[in-house]
Structure formats: C-alpha cells, structure tokens
Design a protein around this motif. Structure first.
Motif, mmCIF file in Angstrom:
data_model
loop_
_atom_site.group_PDB
_atom_site.id
_atom_site.type_symbol
_atom_site.label_atom_id
_atom_site.label_comp_id
_atom_site.label_asym_id
_atom_site.label_seq_id
_atom_site.Cartn_x
_atom_site.Cartn_y
_atom_site.Cartn_z
ATOM 1 N N ASN A 40 2.767 -32.292 20.869
ATOM 2 C CA ASN A 40 2.532 -30.924 21.320
ATOM 3 C C ASN A 40 1.611 -30.953 22.517
ATOM 4 O O ASN A 40 0.596 -31.619 22.511
ATOM 5 N N GLU A 42 0.598 -27.949 23.802
ATOM 6 C CA GLU A 42 -0.148 -26.705 23.716
ATOM 7 C C GLU A 42 -0.590 -26.475 22.270
ATOM 8 O O GLU A 42 0.047 -26.921 21.329
ATOM 9 N N GLN A 43 -1.676 -25.756 22.125
ATOM 10 C CA GLN A 43 -2.188 -25.402 20.808
ATOM 11 C C GLN A 43 -1.285 -24.329 20.202
ATOM 12 O O GLN A 43 -0.881 -23.389 20.890
ATOM 13 N N THR A 44 -0.969 -24.456 18.935
ATOM 14 C CA THR A 44 -0.104 -23.472 18.294
ATOM 15 C C THR A 44 -0.898 -22.644 17.294
ATOM 16 O O THR A 44 -1.902 -23.083 16.752
ATOM 17 N N ASP A 45 -0.414 -21.435 17.072
ATOM 18 C CA ASP A 45 -1.003 -20.539 16.085
ATOM 19 C C ASP A 45 -0.329 -20.827 14.753
ATOM 20 O O ASP A 45 0.810 -20.428 14.524
ATOM 21 N N VAL A 46 -1.031 -21.534 13.871
ATOM 22 C CA VAL A 46 -0.432 -21.940 12.599
ATOM 23 C C VAL A 46 -0.480 -20.835 11.551
ATOM 24 O O VAL A 46 -0.006 -21.018 10.435
ATOM 25 N N LYS A 106 8.155 -24.648 8.333
ATOM 26 C CA LYS A 106 6.755 -24.976 8.577
ATOM 27 C C LYS A 106 6.424 -26.207 7.736
ATOM 28 O O LYS A 106 6.514 -26.177 6.505
ATOM 29 N N CYS A 150 7.206 -27.895 17.354
ATOM 30 C CA CYS A 150 5.884 -27.589 17.876
ATOM 31 C C CYS A 150 5.003 -27.439 16.646
ATOM 32 O O CYS A 150 5.057 -26.425 15.952
ATOM 33 N N TYR A 153 5.684 -26.298 13.202
ATOM 34 C CA TYR A 153 6.966 -25.598 13.086
ATOM 35 C C TYR A 153 8.137 -26.410 13.627
ATOM 36 O O TYR A 153 8.015 -27.101 14.629
ATOM 37 N N ARG A 170 8.460 -20.823 21.576
ATOM 38 C CA ARG A 170 7.269 -21.460 22.174
ATOM 39 C C ARG A 170 6.232 -20.400 22.606
ATOM 40 O O ARG A 170 5.037 -20.582 22.388
ATOM 41 N N ILE A 173 4.451 -18.889 19.354
ATOM 42 C CA ILE A 173 3.494 -19.724 18.610
ATOM 43 C C ILE A 173 2.354 -20.257 19.457
ATOM 44 O O ILE A 173 1.355 -20.736 18.922
ATOM 45 N N THR A 174 2.491 -20.173 20.781
ATOM 46 C CA THR A 174 1.378 -20.592 21.633
ATOM 47 C C THR A 174 0.567 -19.392 22.103
ATOM 48 O O THR A 174 -0.382 -19.536 22.862
#
Length: 179
Positions: A40, A42-46, A106, A150, A153, A170, A173-174
C-alpha cells in the motif's frame, strides 16, 4: 581423459550451472516480493465497512439489476475460510447469463492475502468455464476481472467499467472522497 570421464565432467558442470541459475532466479523472486500482497502506498481507513464500500461503488457508478448475496451464502459462493476475513459484501447480477459482480472482503491479517486471492481466482475460473458457452461477451468481461488490494480490503470487480470502480474504491478508503 577418457570419454566417460569427459561425460561425467560435462554432466556435473551442466547440473551445477542449472543449480546456480535456479538460485539466482529464486533470489530475484524473493527480492521482488513474490508471494507477498501488493504494498500500500497510501494510508487506508480501516473503519469503513465492506457494505459501505460496495454500496458507494454501486451508487457512484449507477449499477442496477444486481442483488446482494446473503452473508450465509458468501462462503458457499467463494469458499473462503471465515477465519481469513472479518467482513464480506458480495453483489451479483440478477441475470443468470451475466457475470457482473462487485465484492469486497476485509482481511483479518495481511499475510492471508494470497490465500484469499487464490480462492477468488478459483471462483472466477470456475465461472469462466460455465459462462464461455452461454455468453461470449460476458465471458470476456469475466476475463477482465479486477482484484484490487489495499490493506486490509480486497475488492473484486467484474463489470464493463472496472477502472472506475477501482478508482472509487481507492478514493473511498484513502479518504479522498467525503463520507
């Protein structure tokens, strides 16, 4: 040196050459990250649910004529061990001769990506064999299936505009799109 000794020397040299080449190939594959999930950038919103992800993609792209696979049937549809995933949302076409699908999983652990990807590819391959006879256009769409990862996910898109679905995924979630 006798002919027999020459043959032995040549054989041993050939075997050693093959072994050296094999070691080099393995080293290159390991260095390239063979068997690891894509990284990844970029940082993802988990905290986003797979329901939210799939619903947003369906809404943004205006997909219709699709239905959600019940949570009880997802494991039968994909045959993914429930221990590997914490959430799953799957939407498929209402039509039997269409392969349209948007699914999101997930993962519990990033290390399980290759196992989940393997199950997804098996599912797509089994559908491809059945669909090739029924509808060649849909079969082509199935061949163009996109699996996007990502962490944590995994998105699976079988549609005629996979790229737009991947971009929507993308962006969501980013955090590039407001919730």
């Amino acid at each position: 040196m006798t002919i027999t000794k020459k043959k032995v020397v040549i054989s041993v040299s050939l075997i050693l050459s093959i072994l050296v080449i094999a070691v080099i190939v393995i080293a290159v594959l390991i260095h390239m990250g063979f068997g690891k999930p894509p990284s990844n950038r970029e940082q993802t919103d988990v905290s986003i649910s797979t329901d939210t992800i799939v619903d947003r993609i369906i809404s943004e792209l205006g997909y219709s004529g699709i239905s959600r696979v019940s949570s009880d049937n997802i494991a039968k549809y994909y045959d993914i061990d429930k221990k590997l995933i914490s959430e799953a949302t799957v939407y498929i076409s209402d039509s039997a001769d269409s392969c349209f699908e948007v699914s999101c999983f997930k993962l519990n652990d990033e290390a399980d990506y290759s196992k989940v990807e393997y199950k997804i590819k098996n599912h797509i391959n089994s559908q491809s064999a059945n669909l090739q006879r029924l509808n060649p256009k849909e079969s082509k769409m199935l061949e163009d299936t996109k699996i996007e990862y990502c962490s944590p996910y995994v998105l699976v898109v079988v549609s005629d505009n996979n790229g737009s679905a991947i971009n929507s995924f993308r962006n969501l979630i980013t955090g590039k799109v407001s919730s």
